[in-house]
Design an enzyme around this catalytic site. Structure first.
Site, mmCIF file in Angstrom:
data_model
loop_
_atom_site.group_PDB
_atom_site.id
_atom_site.type_symbol
_atom_site.label_atom_id
_atom_site.label_comp_id
_atom_site.label_asym_id
_atom_site.label_seq_id
_atom_site.Cartn_x
_atom_site.Cartn_y
_atom_site.Cartn_z
ATOM 1 N N SER A 301 -15.471 -25.735 -23.116
ATOM 2 C CA SER A 301 -14.629 -26.666 -22.097
ATOM 3 C C SER A 301 -14.259 -25.820 -21.309
ATOM 4 O O SER A 301 -15.037 -24.581 -20.659
ATOM 5 C CB SER A 301 -14.115 -28.066 -22.388
ATOM 6 O OG SER A 301 -14.738 -28.885 -22.857
ATOM 7 N N ASP A 312 -21.941 -15.030 -15.632
ATOM 8 C CA ASP A 312 -22.995 -14.709 -14.613
ATOM 9 C C ASP A 312 -22.516 -13.779 -14.080
ATOM 10 O O ASP A 312 -23.254 -13.253 -13.125
ATOM 11 C CB ASP A 312 -22.297 -16.585 -13.821
ATOM 12 C CG ASP A 312 -23.580 -17.800 -14.693
ATOM 13 O OD1 ASP A 312 -23.656 -17.591 -15.845
ATOM 14 O OD2 ASP A 312 -23.038 -18.378 -13.639
ATOM 15 N N LYS A 326 -19.667 -28.173 -24.407
ATOM 16 C CA LYS A 326 -19.375 -29.433 -23.889
ATOM 17 C C LYS A 326 -18.790 -29.276 -22.025
ATOM 18 O O LYS A 326 -18.131 -28.094 -21.502
ATOM 19 C CB LYS A 326 -17.883 -30.145 -24.245
ATOM 20 C CG LYS A 326 -17.512 -30.542 -23.686
ATOM 21 C CD LYS A 326 -15.960 -31.047 -24.087
ATOM 22 C CE LYS A 326 -15.020 -32.230 -23.371
ATOM 23 N NZ LYS A 326 -15.492 -32.331 -21.846
#
Length: 400
Positions: A301, A312, A326
Site C-alpha cells: 500500500s 518511476d 495492493k
C-alpha cells in the site's frame, strides 16, 4: 429510509486490518466528493427485507437476542458479501483502536502489555522516555494491581482501559518483580505517548539508515527530522527501509515521497467511474542525496506508493524482493453509533500509470533475504549500492 452519512477526512490504503491492542496496515486519504456522499444517503426498497427479518427474530426466535448484535451481524454480512479482504466493519471499540493507531499516539504511561504463560499481566516493554520507563518499570514485570484492583483473570483489553486515561491524571501500578521479595508500587502521571514508529542509525559513519514501521499522522515529520539529524552528522547517502511496512495514511505516503521528489504526481487515485485524481509532490525536496529503498513481500500500500514513485522518477534504487501488490484505497465511513466501515472505494496508479495490484513493485536490484546468513544480506546490498551512487559508479535511472 434516510440515514445520516458522515464522511471523515481520511482515506485508507491497507494491507490488512487486525483487531488487537495496536491496529495496523492501512492507507487513509481524503474526503469523498459531496455527490458521492449524497448517493450514499439514497434509500433502497430491499432494505425492508432486513427490517422485516429483524422484526421476526425479535418476536419469534426461541431466545432473546440484543437488537444491536443482530444489526452488527447484518452489517458484517453486507461487508463480507463484497468478498473484499480489505473492506471491514469496525465496531466502536475497534474503530477507537484504529484511530489511535493511525494517529501515532495515545494518553497513558508508555507500557506495552502481554500475558505470561500462566495468564498474568506482564510488561512486554516500557517505551523509552515515557513515565513508566522513567519510573523504572522493566520488561518482564508482572502487574498485580491497577489502582488497587487485582489483575487476576483480567484481560488485556480491560487492563489497557484502566491504565490509559486523560493526560495529567494518575494511575498506580503494583508490580511483582522476579528476585524482589516485596511488591513494588509505582504512582505514575499519564502523558501523551508517541508510538515508536521510526528508527535511524549511521552505517560506517557516512550512510544514514532509516526504518519506518507504518505510515501514521506523524510519519513525514518524523522521517524529515531523522533525515535532518543524519545530514547534520555528515552522511553522504541514505537507506529507507520499508520492509514489512503494511501501509498507513495516504497523505503521509505523498508527504514522504515529496521529501525526495520535487514536482509532479506522486500517485493517481482512480475511482470506479474511471476518473483519476492526481496527488502532486509538495515541493522543497532533496533531489541530490543518493537514496536506496529496501522492500520485500511485506511492503504494501503506502509503502508501494512511495517506492513506486521513487522508482518511476529514478530518484532511488529499489532493492529487495517484489512487494505485496495492493493498489486499492479504503475510505473510512463513520456510522451514527460510533462504529465505522473501512470500504474499498478507489484504486491507485504509480506516476507513470502502472497498476501494481496483485503484481507488486519489482525492485531494480532483486535480493532474496537469506535467513541463514549471519548478517542482513539485503541491507548489505543496499549499503553497497549507496556507496556506488556516492562514488558515481552507479547512476540512477527512471522506470520504463
Amino acid at each position: 429510509m434516510n440515514r445520516k452519512i458522515v464522511i471523515p477526512i481520511v482515506i485508507v490504503i491497507s494491507l490488512l486490518f487486525a483487531a488487537s491492542v495496536f491496529v495496523g496496515g492501512v492507507v487513509v486519504g481524503t474526503v469523498l466528493e459531496k455527490h458521492r456522499a449524497e448517493l450514499y444517503a439514497q434509500s433502497f426498497p430491499s432494505i425492508d427485507k432486513v427490517a422485516e427479518l429483524l422484526n421476526i427474530i425479535n418476536h419469534a426466535y426461541v431466545e432473546q437476542v440484543p437488537t444491536e448484535k443482530l444489526i452488527d451481524g447484518a452489517v458484517r454480512g453486507m461487508i463480507e458479501a463484497l468478498d473484499d479482504p480489505f473492506s471491514h466493519y469496525m465496531d466502536r471499540k475497534h474503530f477507537d483502536m484504529f484511530q489511535e493507531q493511525t494517529s501515532g499516539h495515545f494518553d497513558g504511561v508508555g507500557i506495552e502489555l502481554s500475558q505470561s504463560k500462566d495468564k498474568q499481566l506482564m510488561v512486554y516493554m516500557p517505551i523509552e522516555g515515557t513515565p513508566a520507563y522513567k519510573a523504572g518499570i522493566k520488561a518482564g514485570d508482572i502487574i498485580i494491581k491497577v489502582n488497587n484492583k487485582s489483575t487476576e483473570k483480567m484481560g488485556l483489553d480491560e487492563a489497557v482501559k484502566l491504565i490509559r486515561g486523560k493526560r495529567g491524571t494518575t494511575v498506580t501500578l503494583t508490580i511483582h518483580r522476579e528476585g524482589v521479595k516485596e511488591p513494588l508500587v509505582f504512582k505514575l502521571v499519564r502523558e501523551q505517548i508517541k508510538i515508536p514508529n521510526v528508527f535511524s542509525k549511521k552505517i560506517d559513519d557516512d550512510i544514514g539508515y532509516i526504518r519506518l514501521h507504518e505510515f501514521n499522522e506523524d510519519t513525514t515529520n518524523d522521517i524529515k527530522s531523522q533525515v535532518d539529524k543524519l545530514k547534520s552528522q555528515h552522511v553522504k547517502g541514505l537507506i529507507l527501509d520499508l520492509r514489512n511496512n503494511p501501509g498507513g495514511l495516504l497523505e503521509e505516503a505523498v508527504g514522504l515521497a515529496s521529501l525526495w521528489i520535487d514536482s509532479g504526481p506522486i500517485v493517481g487515485i482512480k475511482s470506479r467511474s474511471g476518473n483519476i485524481e492526481s496527488r502532486e509532490a509538495l515541493g522543497g525536496a532533496d533531489t541530490k542525496t543518493p537514496l536506496v529503498v529496501l522492500v520485500n513481500k511485506g511492503s504494501a500500500s503506502a509503502s508501494e506508493i512511495v517506492s513506486g514513485a521513487l522508482q518511476d522518477y529514478g530518484r532511488a534504487v529499489v532493492v529487495g524482493e517484489t512487494t505485496f501488490g495492493k493498489a486499492s484505497v479504503q475510505t473510512v465511513v463513520n456510522l451514527e453509533d460510533g462504529s465505522a466501515v473501512l470500504l474499498t472505494t478507489d484504486k491507485y496508479l504509480t506516476p507513470k500509470g502502472r497498476m501494481i495490484h496483485k503484481k507488486g513493485i519489482k525492485p531494480d536490484v532483486v535480493v532474496k533475504f537469506d535467513r541463514k546468513a549471519a548478517k542482513d544480506n539485503q541491507l548489505d546490498k543496499a549499503t553497497e549500492i549507496v556507496r556506488e551512487l556516492i562514488s558515481g559508479k552507479r547512476k540512477l535511472s527512471a522506470a520504463s
